[in-house]
Scaffold this active site. Structure first.
Site, PDB file in Angstrom:
ATOM      1  N   ILE A 175       0.841  -1.203   0.000  1.00 62.19           N
ATOM      2  CA  ILE A 175       0.000   0.000   0.000  1.00 62.19           C
ATOM      3  C   ILE A 175       0.879   1.256   0.000  1.00 62.19           C
ATOM      4  O   ILE A 175       0.581   2.254  -0.662  1.00 62.19           O
ATOM      5  CB  ILE A 175      -0.964  -0.008   1.213  1.00 62.19           C
ATOM      6  CG1 ILE A 175      -1.773  -1.308   1.200  1.00 62.19           C
ATOM      7  CG2 ILE A 175      -1.902   1.199   1.175  1.00 62.19           C
ATOM      8  CD1 ILE A 175      -2.492  -1.619   2.489  1.00 62.19           C
ATOM      9  N   ASP A 197      15.501   1.100  10.325  1.00 60.98           N
ATOM     10  CA  ASP A 197      14.626   0.284  11.175  1.00 60.98           C
ATOM     11  C   ASP A 197      14.071   1.198  12.267  1.00 60.98           C
ATOM     12  O   ASP A 197      14.817   1.665  13.140  1.00 60.98           O
ATOM     13  CB  ASP A 197      15.454  -0.861  11.786  1.00 60.98           C
ATOM     14  CG  ASP A 197      14.588  -1.764  12.657  1.00 60.98           C
ATOM     15  OD1 ASP A 197      15.064  -2.855  13.032  1.00 60.98           O
ATOM     16  OD2 ASP A 197      13.445  -1.372  12.982  1.00 60.98           O
ATOM     17  N   ALA A 201       4.685   1.447   8.023  1.00 56.41           N
ATOM     18  CA  ALA A 201       5.655   0.437   8.470  1.00 56.41           C
ATOM     19  C   ALA A 201       5.112  -0.334   9.667  1.00 56.41           C
ATOM     20  O   ALA A 201       4.901   0.244  10.743  1.00 56.41           O
ATOM     21  CB  ALA A 201       6.973   1.117   8.826  1.00 56.41           C
ATOM     22  N   SER A 225      -7.029  -0.633  10.574  1.00 56.42           N
ATOM     23  CA  SER A 225      -7.651  -1.775   9.896  1.00 56.42           C
ATOM     24  C   SER A 225      -9.053  -2.050  10.428  1.00 56.42           C
ATOM     25  O   SER A 225      -9.324  -1.848  11.608  1.00 56.42           O
ATOM     26  CB  SER A 225      -6.779  -3.012  10.113  1.00 56.42           C
ATOM     27  OG  SER A 225      -7.469  -4.191   9.714  1.00 56.42           O
ATOM     28  N   TYR A 240      -1.863  -8.925  16.141  1.00 54.19           N
ATOM     29  CA  TYR A 240      -1.762  -7.930  15.054  1.00 54.19           C
ATOM     30  C   TYR A 240      -2.920  -6.937  15.180  1.00 54.19           C
ATOM     31  O   TYR A 240      -2.701  -5.725  15.221  1.00 54.19           O
ATOM     32  CB  TYR A 240      -1.808  -8.602  13.670  1.00 54.19           C
ATOM     33  CG  TYR A 240      -2.181  -7.616  12.593  1.00 54.19           C
ATOM     34  CD1 TYR A 240      -3.486  -7.569  12.115  1.00 54.19           C
ATOM     35  CD2 TYR A 240      -1.258  -6.707  12.105  1.00 54.19           C
ATOM     36  CE1 TYR A 240      -3.851  -6.632  11.164  1.00 54.19           C
ATOM     37  CE2 TYR A 240      -1.616  -5.773  11.154  1.00 54.19           C
ATOM     38  CZ  TYR A 240      -2.929  -5.740  10.697  1.00 54.19           C
ATOM     39  OH  TYR A 240      -3.290  -4.800   9.766  1.00 54.19           O
ATOM     40  N   LYS A 274      -3.229  -2.610  16.188  1.00 53.06           N
ATOM     41  CA  LYS A 274      -3.949  -1.531  15.504  1.00 53.06           C
ATOM     42  C   LYS A 274      -4.848  -0.796  16.498  1.00 53.06           C
ATOM     43  O   LYS A 274      -4.923   0.430  16.501  1.00 53.06           O
ATOM     44  CB  LYS A 274      -4.769  -2.083  14.336  1.00 53.06           C
ATOM     45  CG  LYS A 274      -3.925  -2.621  13.186  1.00 53.06           C
ATOM     46  CD  LYS A 274      -2.976  -1.565  12.644  1.00 53.06           C
ATOM     47  CE  LYS A 274      -2.117  -2.078  11.504  1.00 53.06           C
ATOM     48  NZ  LYS A 274      -1.142  -1.083  11.038  1.00 53.06           N
ATOM     49  N   ASN A 301     -10.381  -4.626   2.806  1.00 56.54           N
ATOM     50  CA  ASN A 301      -9.424  -5.584   2.227  1.00 56.54           C
ATOM     51  C   ASN A 301      -8.780  -5.055   0.950  1.00 56.54           C
ATOM     52  O   ASN A 301      -9.380  -5.137  -0.110  1.00 56.54           O
ATOM     53  CB  ASN A 301     -10.133  -6.916   1.962  1.00 56.54           C
ATOM     54  CG  ASN A 301     -10.424  -7.649   3.254  1.00 56.54           C
ATOM     55  OD1 ASN A 301     -11.055  -7.100   4.167  1.00 56.54           O
ATOM     56  ND2 ASN A 301      -9.952  -8.878   3.369  1.00 56.54           N
ATOM     57  N   ASN A 332      -3.363 -14.115   2.207  1.00 53.42           N
ATOM     58  CA  ASN A 332      -4.591 -13.418   1.793  1.00 53.42           C
ATOM     59  C   ASN A 332      -5.185 -14.064   0.542  1.00 53.42           C
ATOM     60  O   ASN A 332      -4.481 -14.655  -0.283  1.00 53.42           O
ATOM     61  CB  ASN A 332      -4.306 -11.932   1.549  1.00 53.42           C
ATOM     62  CG  ASN A 332      -3.936 -11.189   2.827  1.00 53.42           C
ATOM     63  OD1 ASN A 332      -2.964 -10.478   2.893  1.00 53.42           O
ATOM     64  ND2 ASN A 332      -4.731 -11.373   3.885  1.00 53.42           N
ATOM     65  N   LEU A 333      -6.486 -13.875   0.394  1.00 51.37           N
ATOM     66  CA  LEU A 333      -7.242 -14.561  -0.656  1.00 51.37           C
ATOM     67  C   LEU A 333      -6.776 -14.238  -2.062  1.00 51.37           C
ATOM     68  O   LEU A 333      -6.456 -15.146  -2.845  1.00 51.37           O
ATOM     69  CB  LEU A 333      -8.732 -14.217  -0.515  1.00 51.37           C
ATOM     70  CG  LEU A 333      -9.653 -14.820  -1.577  1.00 51.37           C
ATOM     71  CD1 LEU A 333      -9.703 -16.334  -1.476  1.00 51.37           C
ATOM     72  CD2 LEU A 333     -11.065 -14.232  -1.460  1.00 51.37           C
ATOM     73  N   GLY A 362     -10.562 -17.613  13.638  1.00 55.91           N
ATOM     74  CA  GLY A 362     -10.399 -16.152  13.739  1.00 55.91           C
ATOM     75  C   GLY A 362     -11.107 -15.390  12.636  1.00 55.91           C
ATOM     76  O   GLY A 362     -11.245 -14.173  12.715  1.00 55.91           O
TER      77      GLY A 362
HETATM   78  C1  WQD Z   1     -10.416 -13.027   3.034  1.00 53.76           C
HETATM   79  C2  WQD Z   1     -11.428 -14.159   2.963  1.00 53.76           C
HETATM   80  C3  WQD Z   1     -10.851 -16.077   4.269  1.00 53.76           C
HETATM   81  C4  WQD Z   1      -7.314 -17.193   1.958  1.00 53.76           C
HETATM   82  C5  WQD Z   1      -6.858  -9.716   6.309  1.00 53.76           C
HETATM   83  C6  WQD Z   1      -6.215  -9.350   7.583  1.00 53.76           C
HETATM   84  C7  WQD Z   1      -6.770  -8.027   8.053  1.00 53.76           C
HETATM   85  C8  WQD Z   1      -6.591  -7.006   6.967  1.00 53.76           C
HETATM   86  C9  WQD Z   1      -7.265  -7.454   5.688  1.00 53.76           C
HETATM   87  C10 WQD Z   1      -4.546  -5.786   7.235  1.00 53.76           C
HETATM   88  C11 WQD Z   1     -11.670 -14.810   4.308  1.00 53.76           C
HETATM   89  C12 WQD Z   1     -10.874 -16.420   2.784  1.00 53.76           C
HETATM   90  C13 WQD Z   1      -8.441 -16.532   2.420  1.00 53.76           C
HETATM   91  C14 WQD Z   1      -7.445 -18.504   1.427  1.00 53.76           C
HETATM   92  C15 WQD Z   1      -9.803 -18.410   1.828  1.00 53.76           C
HETATM   93  N1  WQD Z   1      -5.211  -6.802   6.712  1.00 53.76           N
HETATM   94  N2  WQD Z   1      -9.661 -17.141   2.344  1.00 53.76           N
HETATM   95  N3  WQD Z   1      -8.702 -19.068   1.376  1.00 53.76           N
HETATM   96  O1  WQD Z   1      -8.720 -12.291   6.756  1.00 53.76           O
HETATM   97  O2  WQD Z   1     -10.388 -10.675   5.714  1.00 53.76           O
HETATM   98  O3  WQD Z   1      -8.233  -9.855   6.501  1.00 53.76           O
HETATM   99  O4  WQD Z   1      -6.672  -8.721   5.333  1.00 53.76           O
HETATM  100  O5  WQD Z   1      -4.979  -4.885   7.878  1.00 53.76           O
HETATM  101  O6  WQD Z   1      -6.073  -7.660   9.211  1.00 53.76           O
HETATM  102  O7  WQD Z   1      -6.534 -10.358   8.508  1.00 53.76           O
HETATM  103  O8  WQD Z   1      -8.326 -11.301   4.462  1.00 53.76           O
HETATM  104  O9  WQD Z   1      -7.570 -12.266   2.347  1.00 53.76           O
HETATM  105  O10 WQD Z   1      -6.929 -13.436   4.515  1.00 53.76           O
HETATM  106  O11 WQD Z   1      -9.286 -13.526   3.727  1.00 53.76           O
HETATM  107  O12 WQD Z   1     -10.933 -18.954   1.770  1.00 53.76           O
HETATM  108  O13 WQD Z   1      -6.445 -19.183   1.001  1.00 53.76           O
HETATM  109  O14 WQD Z   1     -10.903 -15.189   2.118  1.00 53.76           O
HETATM  110  O15 WQD Z   1     -11.450 -17.123   5.019  1.00 53.76           O
HETATM  111  O16 WQD Z   1     -13.031 -15.163   4.386  1.00 53.76           O
HETATM  112  P1  WQD Z   1      -8.996 -11.117   5.916  1.00 53.76           P
HETATM  113  P2  WQD Z   1      -7.928 -12.662   3.745  1.00 53.76           P
END
Ligand code: WQD
Length: 340
Positions: free
Chosen positions: A12, A58, A82, A125, A150, A154, A180, A200-201, A298
């Site tokens: 970002i 750092d 950071a 976040s 984490y 925040k 996201n 992340n997804l 979680g």
């Molecule tokens: C999104 C959805 C997963 C991976 C994270 C951080 C949060 C913020 C935003 C920084 C969820 C599903 C994921 C995979 C899946 N980041 N998924 N298979 O958890 O919403 O938030 O990013 O500030 O702090 O936790 O994002 O992309 O991990 O998951 O099914 O291999 O995709 O269950 O529903 P999340 P994510």
């Protein structure tokens, strides 16, 4: 106007540096390269033609932070990216997260407290809301017990800034609560560089599409949602970057109300995991291989933003659709993997 961007070579951060330069700001980047590479600078230059100054530093080293501000007395604003941001890692290494995300914030604010007036944008976040009771989520929604260290950094970070602003009126601050972030700059010169297996997804989807991963595991399809999979608010990283510039201009122009404000930064639209997969299939012309597995611990069921405050008070609105963001993510993946 000279702006310090900490973590400015990150995902970002680098996109925000581009938008700052597009608006004519002079940018100084600090990055410790723990989660990125200096090559990102070349990507920024490829887009804007302007090389921001960069110092490997750092922020955990207090004396180095002090020294930086002695050498840069003309910083008008700071955008603070950071931080460590892997939820799972934070559960295993809480002290690393509290040190890296909070000590650094305190050292930065100690330097800013010495200035007459400075703008400060904090990367927060939607994770602070946990599973919100009401959707879409407004800034007034309860900040809940964090699901991870984490997320707690925040929450605590916002409280540190809020308390500091009460004592130091010269610090004009905004916390941006991201939903996201996904995608990449349309030039494909910069984008997300996940190290190791993406948590992340969307990066996992595009790596699967590129053949780096066998298939996507969908973490549960038995949630009380439209198709049983979790819902999130996926925002194009360039839209998110622009929100930082608009927020900073608000502070530098003295348009802010009080010296600490909070804004949700999302599209206001929720998309399920299966809808995100369908988006990838549309923009790539492929059929993403995936399997349904057990829920991920979680995960909240649904999180998407009420963007009224950002739209009306901040004067910013996300423009890109999910497909446009997904296409940019896929174009970036193909670029870095040398695919057509
Ligand atoms: C999104 C959805 C997963 C991976 C994270 C951080 C949060 C913020 C935003 C920084 C969820 C599903 C994921 C995979 C899946 N980041 N998924 N298979 O958890 O919403 O938030 O990013 O500030 O702090 O936790 O994002 O992309 O991990 O998951 O099914 O291999 O995709 O269950 O529903 P999340 P994510």
């Amino acid at each position: 106007m000279k702006i310090l961007v900490t973590g400015g070579l990150g995902f970002i951060g680098s996109h925000t540096v581009v938008e700052l330069q597009n608006e004519g700001f002079e940018v100084v980047i600090i990055d410790d390269l723990s989660n990125t590479t200096e090559a990102v600078l070349d990507g920024i230059v490829a887009i804007t033609g302007k090389k921001p100054s960069y110092e490997k530093l750092d922020l955990k080293e207090k004396s180095k932070v002090k020294d930086f501000f002695k050498r840069h007395r003309d910083i008008d604003g700071v955008i603070h990216f950071a931080a460590s941001k892997a939820v799972g890692e934070s559960v295993e290494k809480p002290l690393l997260y509290y040190e890296n995300n909070l000590n650094t914030l305190v050292y930065l604010l100690q330097e800013l407290s010495l200035k007459n007036r400075v703008g400060f944008i904090f990367s927060s976040s939607c994770t602070v809301y946990g599973q919100a009771d009401k959707l879409p989520i407004t800034e007034g929604a309860a900040v809940k017990e964090a699901e991870s260290p984490y997320g707690n950094t925040k929450q605590i970070g916002e409280e540190i800034i809020r308390d500091t602003c009460k004592v130091y009126p010269g610090i004009q601050a905004i916390s941006l609560r991201y939903f996201n972030p996904i995608g990449a700059h349309p030039s494909a010169a910069i984008g997300e560089l996940p190290i190791g297996v993406p948590q992340n997804l969307v990066p996992f989807i595009t790596q699967t599409g590129a053949g780096l991963r066998k298939e996507l595991s969908v973490f549960g399809d038995d949630y009380p949602t439209v198709d049983g999979t979790c819902i999130r608010d996926y925002i194009h990283v360039v839209d998110l970057a622009k929100a930082h510039v608009v927020g900073l201009q608000r502070l530098l122009n003295g348009k802010n109300e009080g010296n600490y404000e909070v804004f949700n930064v999302g599209t206001g639209k929720g998309s399920s995991v299966l809808e995100v997969i369908q988006s990838f299939d549309r923009v790539s012309g492929k059929q993403l291989p995936y399997k349904i597995v057990e829920r991920r611990q979680g995960d909240v069921i649904q999180a998407y933003a009420d963007t009224t405050k950002a739209n009306t008070v901040l004067g910013w609105k996300a423009k890109s659709t999910l497909d446009q963001a997904m296409k940019s993510a896929w174009d970036w993946e193909k670029k870095i993997r040398g695919l057509q």
